[in-house]
Design an enzyme around this catalytic site. Structure first.
Site, PDB file in Angstrom:
ATOM      1  N   GLY A   1      16.546   3.853  17.693  1.00 15.82           N
ATOM      2  CA  GLY A   1      17.982   4.023  17.487  1.00 15.82           C
ATOM      3  C   GLY A   1      18.318   3.807  16.034  1.00 15.82           C
ATOM      4  O   GLY A   1      17.430   3.833  15.167  1.00 15.82           O
ATOM      5  N   GLY A   2      19.605   3.547  15.757  1.00 17.62           N
ATOM      6  CA  GLY A   2      20.022   3.338  14.380  1.00 17.62           C
ATOM      7  C   GLY A   2      19.399   2.086  13.786  1.00 17.62           C
ATOM      8  O   GLY A   2      19.273   1.947  12.575  1.00 17.62           O
ATOM      9  N   PHE A   3      18.973   1.140  14.652  1.00 18.59           N
ATOM     10  CA  PHE A   3      18.389  -0.125  14.207  1.00 18.59           C
ATOM     11  C   PHE A   3      16.960   0.034  13.721  1.00 18.59           C
ATOM     12  O   PHE A   3      16.444  -0.785  12.969  1.00 18.59           O
ATOM     13  CB  PHE A   3      18.400  -1.123  15.366  1.00 18.59           C
ATOM     14  CG  PHE A   3      17.670  -0.633  16.581  1.00 18.59           C
ATOM     15  CD1 PHE A   3      16.291  -0.768  16.679  1.00 18.59           C
ATOM     16  CD2 PHE A   3      18.349  -0.018  17.609  1.00 18.59           C
ATOM     17  CE1 PHE A   3      15.607  -0.299  17.795  1.00 18.59           C
ATOM     18  CE2 PHE A   3      17.671   0.437  18.737  1.00 18.59           C
ATOM     19  CZ  PHE A   3      16.302   0.306  18.823  1.00 18.59           C
TER      20      PHE A   3
ATOM     21  N   VAL B   1      11.151   0.319  18.433  1.00 16.60           N
ATOM     22  CA  VAL B   1      10.496  -0.753  19.192  1.00 16.60           C
ATOM     23  C   VAL B   1       9.222  -0.189  19.813  1.00 16.60           C
ATOM     24  O   VAL B   1       9.219   0.925  20.352  1.00 16.60           O
ATOM     25  CB  VAL B   1      11.412  -1.306  20.307  1.00 16.60           C
ATOM     26  CG1 VAL B   1      10.686  -2.418  21.069  1.00 16.60           C
ATOM     27  CG2 VAL B   1      12.704  -1.847  19.727  1.00 16.60           C
TER      28      VAL B   1
ATOM     29  N   LYS C   1       9.274  -4.968  17.100  1.00 18.47           N
ATOM     30  CA  LYS C   1      10.455  -4.261  16.596  1.00 18.47           C
ATOM     31  C   LYS C   1      10.274  -4.007  15.103  1.00 18.47           C
ATOM     32  O   LYS C   1       9.957  -4.929  14.335  1.00 18.47           O
ATOM     33  CB  LYS C   1      11.712  -5.086  16.845  1.00 18.47           C
ATOM     34  CG  LYS C   1      13.002  -4.356  16.531  1.00 18.47           C
ATOM     35  CD  LYS C   1      14.198  -5.144  17.065  1.00 18.47           C
ATOM     36  CE  LYS C   1      15.486  -4.368  16.882  1.00 18.47           C
ATOM     37  NZ  LYS C   1      16.646  -5.068  17.475  1.00 18.47           N
TER      38      LYS C   1
ATOM     39  N   ASP D   1      26.682  -8.935  20.473  1.00 13.99           N
ATOM     40  CA  ASP D   1      26.361  -7.596  20.987  1.00 13.99           C
ATOM     41  C   ASP D   1      25.759  -7.681  22.389  1.00 13.99           C
ATOM     42  O   ASP D   1      24.756  -7.034  22.693  1.00 13.99           O
ATOM     43  CB  ASP D   1      25.401  -6.886  20.028  1.00 13.99           C
ATOM     44  CG  ASP D   1      25.373  -5.369  20.250  1.00 13.99           C
ATOM     45  OD1 ASP D   1      26.327  -4.843  20.858  1.00 13.99           O
ATOM     46  OD2 ASP D   1      24.407  -4.718  19.839  1.00 13.99           O
TER      47      ASP D   1
ATOM     48  N   ILE E   1       8.606   2.534  22.599  1.00 11.77           N
ATOM     49  CA  ILE E   1       9.367   2.379  23.854  1.00 11.77           C
ATOM     50  C   ILE E   1      10.874   2.413  23.606  1.00 11.77           C
ATOM     51  O   ILE E   1      11.664   2.348  24.547  1.00 11.77           O
ATOM     52  CB  ILE E   1       8.994   1.071  24.590  1.00 11.77           C
ATOM     53  CG1 ILE E   1       9.185  -0.148  23.669  1.00 11.77           C
ATOM     54  CG2 ILE E   1       7.585   1.135  25.134  1.00 11.77           C
ATOM     55  CD1 ILE E   1       8.985  -1.483  24.373  1.00 11.77           C
ATOM     56  N   GLY E   2      11.293   2.538  22.344  1.00  8.32           N
ATOM     57  CA  GLY E   2      12.730   2.605  22.065  1.00  8.32           C
ATOM     58  C   GLY E   2      12.988   2.905  20.605  1.00  8.32           C
ATOM     59  O   GLY E   2      12.188   2.578  19.730  1.00  8.32           O
TER      60      GLY E   2
END
Length: 549
Positions: free
Chosen positions: A289-291, A294, A309, A413, A286-287
């Site tokens: 990115g650089g992290f 998820v 995550k 953040d 569902i998500g």
């Protein structure tokens, strides 16, 4: 420092048998943005004077000035007061974080630990907080302290000791409410025993992973994963620096087994981690990115849908799990557990993806069905009651941040994509990947999302005021409900506290508060508690006006 001055003044007055009064000399400014002046009087003699946006702030300033005057006048009395203060205020033992110990206990036994009753008594300059600790609805401890956190720790300590006593007497809440297989024993070298001393528990916890217990069939299917030594994701401030300085290259034997087949070969294209595959079904991304990534996944055990995550495991990546593990608030994403393993980290850039597995940390959290605040603004900006709903959302965000700051943490953040909405329409602050203790003297430069970062955050010395700056931008964004194109045009000016005229005309009191939140001087930004008071005051005035019209 200012609170210490107030304590020292109290003891100075006790030693010298002086009367102490914090006298409100004046209150100026409009009702929604007042300024208070406080004078400290010792035996009716005026000493230091302080001003502030709240009485508490003014008292602290006045106390600091008063103590400086006392230091110059009477060094010997000052020394005695300092000595008395030192004897009275004792720091908790650094190796006994009972709140975290009970959190782990709750996760392992599936019992609910809560702190429902919190009260405040005493004088304004020397408050006494009280707190109760319940386990599955039963009161197991009560505690008092000079701060909410201290009272919570005292209550947790009493509850922890009662659980230990019950266990030794054979009538533990463990045997009443949970399956015997859930009870940690000393024979399990990787488990928590409530017969252990607190220092031993901390050491054991540092070498465990928090993971939900499995049924016998699941245990057999994943025995190799559960036998392995793991790391815990709870937060122990006293060992944090030691942990971050450790060499993170644990041997492969300390990690769960990895499915060496391809993702397609094991029937799931998203993961090869056996713990993930064994405990969850319906795994969907569902998500990303650089992290990391998820996922939305359903637990095979309790049939509940969670957010999982998956991030690359580095020496600082535990920060998010540690931050979440110690926070319990209705406006913060709930943490469940975490584990380590090897898996693929995927990226939007397909050229960066490979079949090579990477050491990862998996964090299991509450799943927020309604998505992000950013999505909510886009979907509701045309609603006839939008501003009323938006104000309610912002108040919930403020309550969550007030709690984070009360736990001596900085989020760093805050932004609409990191704020979520649950199925019951409650705000849930998430993404604690950059959370850090307030006590850190020097912090990492350029940490956060630049468009929401406070000016001082581009340097290495800042405090919780950076969250207030981000909240000012978020409040403007919620109220204005601008499209992305409109937002991009005005954002540089808004960051400097210059708002479109239409916004200022439509929200005059709120624009004034937001301007203070965006001050380039961090010390001039109001605290989260102060902002909540101001917002409630503005809403009350508006309600009275509407009622009289």
């Amino acid at each position: 420092m200012d609170l210490e001055c107030m304590e020292k003044i109290n003891h100075y007055c006790q030693i010298n048998k002086l009367s102490l009064l914090y006298d409100t000399a004046a209150m100026t400014g409009p009702s929604h943005d007042p300024e208070f002046t406080i004078v400290v009087k010792l035996n009716d003699v005026e000493y230091g004077t302080g001003t502030g946006k709240s009485k508490k702030e003014a008292k602290r300033v006045a106390a600091k000035k008063t103590w400086e005057m006392i230091e110059k006048q009477s060094p010997s009395s000052m020394g005695a007061a300092e000595s008395a203060t030192t004897q009275t205020i004792s720091s908790p033992e650094p190796d006994r974080d009972y709140v975290s110990l009970l959190n782990i206990f709750a996760q392992r036994t599936r019992l609910q630990v809560d702190y429902p009753e919190r009260t405040r008594t005493g004088d304004a300059h020397a408050p006494i907080f009280s707190c109760s600790c319940t386990i599955s609805g039963q009161v197991y401890g009560r505690g008092t302290g000079s701060t909410v956190a201290a009272a919570k720790q005292a209550a947790a300590k009493q509850a922890f000791e009662k659980v230990e006593t019950e266990k030794s007497n054979g009538n533990s809440i463990l045997s009443i409410h949970s399956d015997s297989s859930e009870v940690p024993t000393q024979s399990d070298s990787n488990s928590i025993s409530f017969e252990d001393s607190a220092p031993m528990l901390v050491e054991k916890m540092k070498d465990m992973a928090v993971c939900e217990k499995l049924s016998p069939s699941q245990r057999n299917a994943q025995s190799s994963a559960l036998k392995s030594k793991r790391k815990l994701a709870a937060n122990f401030p006293n060992v944090r620096k030691e942990e971050e300085n450790k060499n993170m290259s644990d041997s492969d034997e300390s990690l769960p087994d990895v499915d060496t087949n391809t993702r397609k070969g094991n029937g799931n294209p998203h993961t090869v981690d056996k713990t993930f595959l064994g405990n969850f079904k319906n795994i969907e991304p569902i998500g990303e990115g650089g992290f990391g990534n998820v996922f939305k996944a359903t637990s095979k055990c309790d049939k509940t849908t969670y957010a999982i995550k998956r991030v690359e495991f580095t020496k600082n990546v535990r920060r998010e799990a540690e931050g979440l593990a110690r926070l319990t608030h209705e406006n913060i994403v709930r943490y469940h557990c975490s584990w380590k393993g090897y898996d693929h980290i995927t990226s939007r850039d397909a050229s960066l993806n490979s079949d090579k597995t990477t050491r990862c940390l998996f964090i299991q959290m509450e799943f927020c069905e309604k998505g992000t605040l950013e999505k909510w603004i886009g979907e509701n900006r045309e609603h006839q009651n939008y501003h009323e709903m938006a104000q309610n959302k912002f108040l919930q965000i403020m309550k969550g941040v007030e709690y984070i700051h009360s736990e001596k943490l900085i989020h760093r953040d805050l932004k609409p994509p990191n704020i979520f909405i649950s199925h019951d329409d409650k705000i849930k602050i998430g993404d604690f990947g950059l959370v850090t203790p307030v006590a850190y003297e020097t912090l990492t430069k350029n940490i956060g999302t630049k468009s929401y970062m406070a000016p001082e955050q581009f340097g290495d010395r800042y405090g919780k005021e950076v969250d207030i700056y981000a909240l000012g931008l978020i409040w403007f964004e919620i109220l204005s409900a601008l499209t992305n194109h409109e937002k991009n045009e005005v954002w540089p000016s808004v960051r400097e506290g210059h708002f479109p005229k239409s916004f200022t005309n439509q929200f005059p009191p709120k624009a004034s508060i937001i301007k203070k939140m965006l001050s380039t001087d961090p010390s001039k930004r109001p605290s989260a508690t102060r902002i909540l008071d101001l917002v409630k005051s503005v809403d009350k005035e508006k309600s009275l006006k509407n009622h009289t019209c």
